[in-house]
Design an enzyme around this catalytic site. Structure first.
Site, mmCIF file in Angstrom:
data_model
loop_
_atom_site.group_PDB
_atom_site.id
_atom_site.type_symbol
_atom_site.label_atom_id
_atom_site.label_comp_id
_atom_site.label_asym_id
_atom_site.label_seq_id
_atom_site.Cartn_x
_atom_site.Cartn_y
_atom_site.Cartn_z
ATOM 1 C CE1 TYR A 124 -3.149 -2.891 0.208
ATOM 2 C CE2 TYR A 124 -3.948 -2.020 2.278
ATOM 3 C CZ TYR A 124 -4.041 -2.933 1.248
ATOM 4 O OH TYR A 124 -5.046 -3.876 1.265
ATOM 5 C CE LYS A 173 3.230 -17.955 -0.094
ATOM 6 N NZ LYS A 173 2.663 -19.259 0.271
ATOM 7 C CG ASP A 206 0.043 -20.230 2.143
ATOM 8 O OD1 ASP A 206 0.795 -19.751 3.019
ATOM 9 O OD2 ASP A 206 0.463 -20.993 1.255
ATOM 10 C CG ASP A 230 -6.850 -4.196 4.334
ATOM 11 O OD1 ASP A 230 -7.786 -4.127 5.152
ATOM 12 O OD2 ASP A 230 -6.856 -3.601 3.246
#
Ligand code: NAD
Length: 368
Positions: A124, A173, A206, A230
């Site tokens: 972002y 990740k 995940d 988010d």
């Protein structure tokens, strides 16, 4: 003594839910002097910008704000006020508690966790462009810095220590994002040993989604980067009962802004229908930040009792499948009045009652 707080009513359902929150704040007896500042659609109409300088000045001066949701105009050329506020005031920590209030609206009545999200960088950062003239390819740059990673990870461990929470889980990740993911992971791994009393562990994003959908009660504090945070905080809001009851806070080193997780829900604007609880629980977080813990506890207990009683609740808390018995929905303002009426009546030190929940109805072997 009274506290001076900037109040940004916002768009859509914002004016209704912030009015509800003011009413409940008044019921605590803590004196708050609200300085109203308009941002969003009204400010565009009156001043040609969604985020006038006076709003930023007011928040900088008071160092505290209660904010309603603000609509992000699509295709108008204006940036998101929410993203701009975070970046201009350096509100780097977005904190979203997910607590299953009265065990209602969830199969997971024991959910009680906090998502701590880095709010100024990552995907972002606003660094994006079309790659070619025909707009057949585009790039968004994820900016991760060691400085921002260190301060959000430290913030999460300090929150855990302050709230006597036992575990901090970093979500990333790093197996695929070998630079940005790894930088955040290293910041976490180097900070964790400074908090030996707190269990520290890591999950890939995940896997974390799957774990949360199965057993959210095992998690305590989750710390992560902007985009993952988010998404995870909305997921956790859903696990804990829905957007209508999910509060949030944004912290910088000097400034704190309290705002619900939900948006401006334009389809309900002006109907006195929206659930005011998320905004009311923002006042609870604000009072806790001020050290007004007794008043904060009163609000939490009053909300809990109102939802558990189910006499005066908004439509989202009265939906079939959400509650065990038929309930006629009440308005936003009626629910706010009921919570305000309960604030002086509750015992803020009493254990919170856990009524039978949907989860218990579906699985009678669950212990109450
Ligand atoms: P939304 O949160 O406004 O609505 C999602 C769903 O939840 C809708 O069905 C809505 O009716 C329901 N809902 C939301 N709040 C509720 C409440 N208090 N009571 C009962 N039901 C409620 O999300 P959206 O529709 O994706 O976004 C609408 C606008 O809000 C967009 O312009 C978006 O950019 C903006 N937004 C602002 C903020 C913020 O100000 N921090 C956050 C999210 C979205």
């Amino acid at each position: 003594m009274s506290y001076r707080v900037t109040l940004i009513p916002g768009d859509g359902i914002g004016p209704e839910v912030t009015a509800a929150a003011r009413l409940v704040a008044e019921a605590t007896g803590v004196a708050i002097d609200w300085e109203v500042a308009e941002a969003g659609e009204k400010a565009i109409r009156n001043q040609g910008t969604p985020l006038p300088d006076e709003v930023l000045e007011s928040v900088r001066r008071n160092r505290l704000a209660l904010k309603g949701p603000i609509t992000t105009p699509i295709g108008s050329g204006f940036r998101s006020v929410n993203v701009a506020l975070r970046q201009q005031l350096d509100l780097y920590a977005s904190v979203r508690p997910a607590r299953a209030i009265a065990g209602e609206g969830t199969r997971f009545p024991e959910t009680d966790l906090v998502v701590v999200r880095e709010a100024t960088e990552g995907l972002y950062s606003g660094v994006e462009h079309w790659v070619d003239r025909d707009h057949t390819a585009a790039e968004t740059v994820a900016v991760i810095t060691r400085k921002a990673s260190d301060r959000i990870v430290r913030f999460a461990f300090e929150l855990a220590r302050r709230e006597h929470r036992k575990r901090v889980t970093a979500v990333h990740k790093a197996n695929i994002m070998k630079t940005t993911g790894a930088l955040f992971q290293i910041a976490f791994e180097e900070m964790a040993p400074k908090y030996p009393e707190i269990q520290a562990d890591e999950r890939l994003i995940d896997n974390m989604c799957m774990q949360l959908a199965k057993k959210p009660e095992e998690y305590d504090v989750i710390v992560t980067t902007n985009l993952f945070g988010d998404i995870l905080s909305d997921l956790c809001a859903g696990l804990a009962g829905g957007l209508g009851v999910a509060p949030g806070a944004l912290y910088g080193d000097q400034i704190a802004v309290f705002e619900p997780v939900h948006g401006s829900a334009p389809k309900y604007a002006g109907q006195d229908k929206a659930d005011p609880v998320a905004e009311i629980l923002c006042v609870e977080l604000l009072l806790r930040h001020l050290g007004e813990n007794e008043a904060a506890d009163r609000i939490f207990h009053a909300v809990w009792e109102t939802i558990a009683e189910k006499k005066v609740v908004t439509y989202d808390l009265a939906l079939p499948g959400y509650t065990l018995r038929p309930v006629t929905p009440s308005s936003c303002s009626a629910m706010a009045r009921e919570i305000a009426r309960n604030v002086p009546r509750v015992d803020p030190h009493a254990p919170l009652p856990r009524p039978a929940t949907l989860a218990h109805a579906l699985d009678p072997h669950l212990e109450s």
